[in-house]
Scaffold this motif. Structure first.
Motif, PDB file in Angstrom:
ATOM      1  N   LEU A 300     -42.462  -7.147 -70.658  1.00 42.01           N
ATOM      2  CA  LEU A 300     -42.473  -6.790 -69.241  1.00 42.01           C
ATOM      3  C   LEU A 300     -41.667  -5.513 -69.015  1.00 42.01           C
ATOM      4  N   PRO A 301     -42.077  -4.668 -68.064  1.00 39.10           N
ATOM      5  CA  PRO A 301     -41.371  -3.399 -67.836  1.00 39.10           C
ATOM      6  C   PRO A 301     -39.973  -3.587 -67.258  1.00 39.10           C
ATOM      7  N   PHE A 302     -39.759  -4.691 -66.554  1.00 43.66           N
ATOM      8  CA  PHE A 302     -38.450  -5.005 -65.985  1.00 43.66           C
ATOM      9  C   PHE A 302     -38.424  -6.508 -65.681  1.00 43.66           C
ATOM     10  N   PRO A 303     -37.234  -7.086 -65.534  1.00 36.67           N
ATOM     11  CA  PRO A 303     -37.150  -8.543 -65.287  1.00 36.67           C
ATOM     12  C   PRO A 303     -37.771  -8.914 -63.941  1.00 36.67           C
ATOM     13  N   PRO A 304     -38.405 -10.068 -63.858  1.00 30.77           N
ATOM     14  CA  PRO A 304     -38.958 -10.522 -62.586  1.00 30.77           C
ATOM     15  C   PRO A 304     -37.851 -10.957 -61.632  1.00 30.77           C
ATOM     16  N   ASP A 305     -38.185 -10.992 -60.351  1.00 32.96           N
ATOM     17  CA  ASP A 305     -37.239 -11.478 -59.343  1.00 32.96           C
ATOM     18  C   ASP A 305     -37.223 -12.992 -59.268  1.00 32.96           C
ATOM     19  N   GLU A 306     -38.333 -13.616 -59.650  1.00 32.12           N
ATOM     20  CA  GLU A 306     -38.413 -15.070 -59.646  1.00 32.12           C
ATOM     21  C   GLU A 306     -39.527 -15.523 -60.574  1.00 32.12           C
ATOM     22  N   VAL A 307     -39.365 -16.728 -61.095  1.00 30.16           N
ATOM     23  CA  VAL A 307     -40.318 -17.309 -62.036  1.00 30.16           C
ATOM     24  C   VAL A 307     -40.752 -18.669 -61.503  1.00 30.16           C
ATOM     25  N   PHE A 308     -42.066 -18.923 -61.541  1.00 29.19           N
ATOM     26  CA  PHE A 308     -42.609 -20.204 -61.103  1.00 29.19           C
ATOM     27  C   PHE A 308     -43.285 -20.882 -62.293  1.00 29.19           C
ATOM     28  N   ILE A 309     -42.883 -22.107 -62.583  1.00 30.42           N
ATOM     29  CA  ILE A 309     -43.395 -22.846 -63.731  1.00 30.42           C
ATOM     30  C   ILE A 309     -44.448 -23.856 -63.277  1.00 30.42           C
ATOM     31  N   SER A 310     -45.573 -23.870 -63.977  1.00 28.41           N
ATOM     32  CA  SER A 310     -46.612 -24.879 -63.729  1.00 28.41           C
ATOM     33  C   SER A 310     -46.982 -25.531 -65.049  1.00 28.41           C
ATOM     34  N   GLY A 311     -47.865 -26.529 -64.983  1.00 28.18           N
ATOM     35  CA  GLY A 311     -48.262 -27.246 -66.189  1.00 28.18           C
ATOM     36  C   GLY A 311     -47.315 -28.374 -66.519  1.00 28.18           C
ATOM     37  N   GLY A 312     -47.665 -29.126 -67.556  1.00 24.01           N
ATOM     38  CA  GLY A 312     -46.862 -30.290 -67.937  1.00 24.01           C
ATOM     39  C   GLY A 312     -45.436 -29.951 -68.318  1.00 24.01           C
TER      40      GLY A 312
END
Length: 382
Positions: A300-312
């Motif tokens: 990634l070019p820079f860190p994300p501001d937030e991460v959303f997790i889906s799946g098991g």
């Protein structure tokens, strides 16, 4: 009405009731999402009406696992058998939700992946004709093969939907799915930055296999992280795992059970003299978290501001604990905060992809899959 009239009729409707089906690499069951979809492309609006997961019985799970290394006959039989299982699940689902069968407009089915070869070929089974015959509505399936035919890898496809539904005007987001394999979509705020999406690597498939070994087959997955939280991370094992060549491949890239599945687990046990299976489960959980966090750093070019997790994987507290520790100050949330069930996102995504195919709109992203051009995905069965 004939097939042409049927497509024209569905296109003219203000909204369509689409059933999205997803049977993933975890082989735990079929996700069914009943969706109301209006518009197309950037004007798409979607409402998740109902969602359920129907777990496969042990016999069906064994048949699917056998097919991963199976004969032509086994795969041929399962192609029809699993569709009949799905048809039964759908009938139960519609009855339980008290939804009239005759109000269903379209079924969009991902299928069950048997084998995937990056930028060469892929095989998803689950005969669409069985579903079309059972429910009397058009079925769109086999979404990945057209992208591969156009020079792509056939994966990931969900980023098209992520872009439509989950982009944020002020925050750079990562949508991280942790199923049998793990994959991300990076959604930057700036239009000058490109969307990035790829398979980050292993997910629940290797953890599930180790749990089965650790419990002599009594448990099939690390429910609530209860197995992994009993063990300790063996960082010497981690040193060997992180050397896997997949983590240094250039984008676009995708992976499957051929890379991180039963063979990976059993080969590692033999090569590195695994002597404690509870620690092994714990180490694999950490390894999955590491593979995800290192992908953010390396691709990634820079860190994300937030991460959303889906799946098991979003339901495994040990995995979320490791991921939050590795990502530091970056907020790690679950997909239900986006307004979708943790486990519904991929089934919903294929309902949206099916809607795009109905209108003849390309829905692969060549900059992500490596395809030569945008193409319309899926095959119709009437």
């Amino acid at each position: 009405m004939d097939w042409f009239e049927k497509i024209s009729f569905l296109r003219k409707k203000d909204s369509r009731i689409i059933l999205g089906l997803m049977s993933g690499t975890s082989v735990d069951g079929l996700d069914i999402a009943l969706c109301k979809v209006s518009g197309k492309g950037i004007s798409t609006k979607i409402e998740l009406l109902e969602f359920s997961t129907y777990e496969y019985d042990e016999f069906t799970k064994k048949q699917i696992h056998k097919a991963f290394e199976g004969t032509s006959e086994q795969i041929c039989r399962l192609n029809f058998t699993i569709s009949r299982v799905w048809a039964s699940f759908i009938q139960d689902f519609l009855k339980e939700k008290k939804f009239p069968f005759d109000e269903l407009d379209l079924i969009a089915s991902h299928g069950q992946t048997i084998y995937h070869i990056h930028q060469h070929s892929t095989l998803q089974i689950g005969e669409a004709s069985v579903l079309a015959e059972t429910f009397g509505v058009p079925v769109i399936s086999d979404f990945r093969v057209r992208d591969i035919s156009a020079g792509g890898s056939g994966a990931p496809l969900v980023p098209f939907v992520d872009k439509l539904l989950f982009s944020h005007p002020f925050k750079n987001r990562v949508l991280q799915n942790i199923g049998g394999m793990s994959n991300l979509t990076f959604l930057p705020v700036s239009e000058e930055e490109k969307i990035i999406a790829f398979d980050t690597g292993p997910g629940n498939a290797i953890i599930d296999e180790a749990v089965s070994l650790a419990t002599n087959g009594e448990l099939k997955f690390d429910k609530d992280g209860k197995i992994s939280m009993q063990g300790g991370v063996r960082f010497k094992w981690i040193e060997f795992m992180v050397g896997n060549p997949y983590f240094s491949q250039k984008l676009p890239k995708s992976c499957g059970r051929e890379d991180f599945g039963k063979e990976f687990v059993h080969d590692f046990i033999v090569c590195y003299n695994v002597d404690n299976f509870i620690d092994f489960v714990r180490t694999l959980v950490y390894f999955v978290a590491w593979s995800i966090s290192s992908s953010y750093l390396n691709y990634l070019p820079f860190p994300p501001d937030e991460v959303f997790i889906s799946g098991g994987g979003a339901l495994n507290p040990t995995l979320l604990y490791d991921l939050r520790n590795l990502l530091g100050k970056i907020p790690v949330k679950t997909a239900d905060e986006l307004g979708f069930s943790l486990e519904a996102k991929e089934a919903v995504s294929f309902a949206v992809l099916g809607n795009e195919s109905l209108f003849g709109n390309p829905s692969n992203l060549p900059e992500i899959t490596g395809a030569n051009r945008p193409v319309v995905l899926g095959k119709f069965c009437f």
